[in-house]
Design a protein around this motif. Structure first.
Motif, PDB file in Angstrom:
ATOM      1  N   TYR A 124       0.832  -1.218   0.000  1.00  0.00           N
ATOM      2  CA  TYR A 124       0.000   0.000   0.000  1.00  0.00           C
ATOM      3  C   TYR A 124       0.869   1.272   0.000  1.00  0.00           C
ATOM      4  O   TYR A 124       0.491   2.277  -0.583  1.00  0.00           O
ATOM      5  N   ILE A 157       1.811   1.810  -3.555  1.00  0.00           N
ATOM      6  CA  ILE A 157       0.667   2.302  -4.341  1.00  0.00           C
ATOM      7  C   ILE A 157       0.396   3.775  -4.036  1.00  0.00           C
ATOM      8  O   ILE A 157       0.127   4.565  -4.940  1.00  0.00           O
ATOM      9  N   LEU A 195       0.216   6.306  -7.070  1.00  0.00           N
ATOM     10  CA  LEU A 195      -1.057   6.958  -7.428  1.00  0.00           C
ATOM     11  C   LEU A 195      -1.275   8.283  -6.673  1.00  0.00           C
ATOM     12  O   LEU A 195      -2.337   8.884  -6.777  1.00  0.00           O
ATOM     13  N   PHE A 207      -6.378  -4.796  -3.432  1.00  0.00           N
ATOM     14  CA  PHE A 207      -6.439  -3.343  -3.643  1.00  0.00           C
ATOM     15  C   PHE A 207      -7.838  -2.864  -4.042  1.00  0.00           C
ATOM     16  O   PHE A 207      -8.532  -2.229  -3.253  1.00  0.00           O
ATOM     17  N   THR A 208      -8.269  -3.186  -5.268  1.00  0.00           N
ATOM     18  CA  THR A 208      -9.602  -2.711  -5.677  1.00  0.00           C
ATOM     19  C   THR A 208     -10.663  -3.649  -5.074  1.00  0.00           C
ATOM     20  O   THR A 208     -10.356  -4.756  -4.615  1.00  0.00           O
ATOM     21  N   LYS A 267      -7.888   4.697 -13.520  1.00  0.00           N
ATOM     22  CA  LYS A 267      -8.664   3.445 -13.484  1.00  0.00           C
ATOM     23  C   LYS A 267      -7.887   2.339 -14.207  1.00  0.00           C
ATOM     24  O   LYS A 267      -7.888   1.191 -13.776  1.00  0.00           O
ATOM     25  N   GLU A 303      -4.667   2.069 -14.354  1.00  0.00           N
ATOM     26  CA  GLU A 303      -3.621   1.620 -13.419  1.00  0.00           C
ATOM     27  C   GLU A 303      -4.231   0.725 -12.339  1.00  0.00           C
ATOM     28  O   GLU A 303      -3.667  -0.308 -11.987  1.00  0.00           O
ATOM     29  N   LYS A 304      -5.392   1.114 -11.833  1.00  0.00           N
ATOM     30  CA  LYS A 304      -6.054   0.308 -10.785  1.00  0.00           C
ATOM     31  C   LYS A 304      -6.388  -1.087 -11.319  1.00  0.00           C
ATOM     32  O   LYS A 304      -6.186  -2.089 -10.629  1.00  0.00           O
ATOM     33  N   ALA A 328      -5.172  -4.703 -10.106  1.00  0.00           N
ATOM     34  CA  ALA A 328      -6.190  -5.710  -9.735  1.00  0.00           C
ATOM     35  C   ALA A 328      -5.951  -7.018 -10.490  1.00  0.00           C
ATOM     36  O   ALA A 328      -5.989  -8.111  -9.907  1.00  0.00           O
TER      37      ALA A 328
END
Ligand SMILES: Nc1ncnc2c1ncn2[C@@H]1O[C@H](COP(=O)(O)OP(=O)(O)OP(=O)(O)O)[C@@H](O)[C@H]1O
Ligand SMILES: Nc1nc2c(c(=O)[nH]1)N=C(CO)CN2
Ligand SMILES: [Mg+2]
Length: 210
Positions: free
Chosen positions: A7, A10, A14, A143-144, A191, A193-194, A198
């Motif tokens: 985290y 991340i 981000l 994450f997501t 999104k 990148e997310k 994921a």
């Protein structure tokens, strides 16, 4: 803990704020009065369907599984179709309908501080965070909303995991992702990148190519 350093990376990538992630977690912790983690033991040995909010969501008419876990905004579509998820994994920015009997695994993060009060509409809440957990908060990983659901099903011993509307490579965000969307929306940089993150988490958890 593996996820704590994940985290941190991340947040750097981000540009999320640690202070806000922590503040959000403290607000959520204050609202959790009972520990419902034991309810997740229902997953053990079951076939679990995990439903994301990708564009293919709207082609789902029924789901054949012992347990249904919906990821955030996907809940709105499923409930409208008469499919009530057993478990909802959410960071609160997509969900608008709150079935009474569902178990909610809620993530507090720095960009949902204004939505934390939504947990007051939920009965069975399990609070999670992306800073070192404290108080009644847990950290299962992922994450997501969609990949956190997969990790959860793995941790709690699902026999089989089936993925629905987890359209990681799509150029569109599904219209059920956010309450104010009325069509699928072209994907934004963040999104994308997310969804890349994921997809990697899900691939590793399921040990299969996607
Ligand atoms: N093309 C897609 N569009 C939206 N969600 C997708 C897509 N493909 C897979 N998903 C999965 O569906 C889950 C639920 O979607 P939703 O947009 O509500 O999630 P989210 O994690 O809250 O995202 P965001 O950070 O944008 O709020 C995502 O977390 C993701 O794992
Ligand atoms: N601070 C912050 N954390 C997150 C965010 C986000 O937008 N902001 N989105 C997530 C899932 O998509 C998970 N974690
Ligand atoms: Mg969400």
């Amino acid at each position: 803990m593996k996820w704590i350093s994940f985290y941190s990376k991340i947040r750097e990538w981000l540009r999320f704020s640690y202070a806000k992630d922590y503040y959000s977690a403290s607000l959520l912790n204050q609202l959790i009065v009972e520990d419902y983690t034991y309810l997740l033991e229902e997953i053990k040995g079951k076939e679990v369907a995990i439903v994301g909010a990708g564009p293919s969501l709207t082609s789902i008419k029924e789901i054949d599984a012992d347990i249904i876990i919906s990821a955030d905004g996907a809940t709105n579509y499923l409930v409208k179709k008469g499919i009530i998820p057993d478990i909802v994994v959410t960071d609160l920015d997509g969900i608008e309908i709150f079935p009474e009997k569902s178990v909610y695994v809620v993530l507090a993060h720095g960009d949902n501080i204004d939505k934390i009060q939504k947990v007051k509409k939920m009965k069975y809440v399990i609070g999670t965070c992306q800073v070192m957990p404290f108080g009644r908060l847990k950290m299962f990983g992922g994450f997501t909303d969609g990949d956190r659901a997969v990790i959860l099903a793995k941790i709690y011993g699902a026999k089989k995991i089936l993925l629905y509307a987890m359209d990681f490579d799509s150029n569109y965000i599904g219209k059920f992702s956010k309450p104010w969307y009325d069509t699928d929306v072209p994907i934004s940089w963040i999104k994308r990148e997310k969804l890349k993150i994921a997809k990697n988490i899900v691939k590793e958890a399921l040990q299969q190519s996607l």
